[in-house]
Design a protein around this motif. Structure first.
Motif, PDB file in Angstrom:
ATOM      1  N   GLY A  39       0.814  -1.212   0.000  1.00  0.00           N
ATOM      2  CA  GLY A  39       0.000   0.000   0.000  1.00  0.00           C
ATOM      3  C   GLY A  39       0.848   1.262   0.000  1.00  0.00           C
ATOM      4  O   GLY A  39       0.556   2.225  -0.715  1.00  0.00           O
ATOM      5  N   LYS A  40       1.912   1.263   0.796  1.00  0.00           N
ATOM      6  CA  LYS A  40       2.810   2.423   0.844  1.00  0.00           C
ATOM      7  C   LYS A  40       3.493   2.649  -0.499  1.00  0.00           C
ATOM      8  O   LYS A  40       3.658   3.775  -0.937  1.00  0.00           O
ATOM      9  CB  LYS A  40       3.886   2.224   1.917  1.00  0.00           C
ATOM     10  N   GLU A  41       3.912   1.564  -1.128  1.00  0.00           N
ATOM     11  CA  GLU A  41       4.663   1.678  -2.380  1.00  0.00           C
ATOM     12  C   GLU A  41       3.815   2.108  -3.562  1.00  0.00           C
ATOM     13  O   GLU A  41       4.299   2.800  -4.445  1.00  0.00           O
ATOM     14  CB  GLU A  41       5.353   0.347  -2.719  1.00  0.00           C
ATOM     15  N   ILE A  42       2.551   1.682  -3.628  1.00  0.00           N
ATOM     16  CA  ILE A  42       1.761   1.997  -4.817  1.00  0.00           C
ATOM     17  C   ILE A  42       1.052   3.349  -4.741  1.00  0.00           C
ATOM     18  O   ILE A  42       0.630   3.868  -5.762  1.00  0.00           O
ATOM     19  CB  ILE A  42       0.743   0.890  -5.152  1.00  0.00           C
ATOM     20  N   LEU A  43       0.941   3.928  -3.565  1.00  0.00           N
ATOM     21  CA  LEU A  43       0.262   5.212  -3.411  1.00  0.00           C
ATOM     22  C   LEU A  43       0.932   6.278  -4.280  1.00  0.00           C
ATOM     23  O   LEU A  43       2.135   6.499  -4.192  1.00  0.00           O
ATOM     24  CB  LEU A  43       0.261   5.643  -1.948  1.00  0.00           C
ATOM     25  N   GLY A  44       0.158   6.900  -5.152  1.00  0.00           N
ATOM     26  CA  GLY A  44       0.677   7.955  -6.012  1.00  0.00           C
ATOM     27  C   GLY A  44       1.348   7.470  -7.284  1.00  0.00           C
ATOM     28  O   GLY A  44       1.802   8.274  -8.093  1.00  0.00           O
ATOM     29  N   LYS A  45       1.417   6.146  -7.482  1.00  0.00           N
ATOM     30  CA  LYS A  45       2.076   5.598  -8.668  1.00  0.00           C
ATOM     31  C   LYS A  45       1.110   5.543  -9.848  1.00  0.00           C
ATOM     32  O   LYS A  45      -0.091   5.577  -9.690  1.00  0.00           O
ATOM     33  CB  LYS A  45       2.620   4.194  -8.387  1.00  0.00           C
ATOM     34  N   LYS A  46       1.659   5.416 -11.044  1.00  0.00           N
ATOM     35  CA  LYS A  46       0.887   5.416 -12.280  1.00  0.00           C
ATOM     36  C   LYS A  46       0.876   4.031 -12.929  1.00  0.00           C
ATOM     37  O   LYS A  46       1.677   3.171 -12.572  1.00  0.00           O
ATOM     38  CB  LYS A  46       1.475   6.423 -13.261  1.00  0.00           C
ATOM     39  N   ILE A  47      -0.007   3.877 -13.908  1.00  0.00           N
ATOM     40  CA  ILE A  47      -0.072   2.639 -14.681  1.00  0.00           C
ATOM     41  C   ILE A  47       1.289   2.390 -15.327  1.00  0.00           C
ATOM     42  O   ILE A  47       1.927   3.307 -15.822  1.00  0.00           O
ATOM     43  CB  ILE A  47      -1.172   2.735 -15.753  1.00  0.00           C
TER      44      ILE A  47
END
Length: 87
Positions: free
Chosen positions: A58-66
């Motif tokens: 959850g921490k790593e994917i927050l704010g990430k793009k496709i």
């Protein structure tokens, strides 16, 4: 818990990025998995693929793009995820 709560306006999250309450499709080991992402700790449920923003994933994917590839270390190995879709 309420004392520290913050209201997040969904309009403030850039389209195409993972935000609070997003649903995304990630791949791991060439398997597609749908996740309801970035729930609070009391809303997370591994059996329903609801992951907390406090979890390593959850921490790593927050704010990430496709298309973003994420590596998460566990006690025995690294797990690699790719964000395929965000709703």
């Amino acid at each position: 818990m309420l004392k520290n709560a913050k209201v997040v306006d969904s309009d403030s999250v850039e389209e195409g990025t993972v935000g609070s309450g997003s649903t995304g499709i990630l791949t791991i080991w060439n398997l597609k998995r749908r996740y309801n992402t970035n729930r609070g700790p009391t809303e997370s449920d591994a059996f329903e693929n609801k992951i907390s923003y406090e979890s390593p994933l959850g921490k790593e994917i927050l704010g990430k793009k496709i298309g973003t590839i994420i590596n998460i270390a566990s006690s025995s190995r690294y797990h690699q995820y790719e964000i395929l879709e965000i709703k």
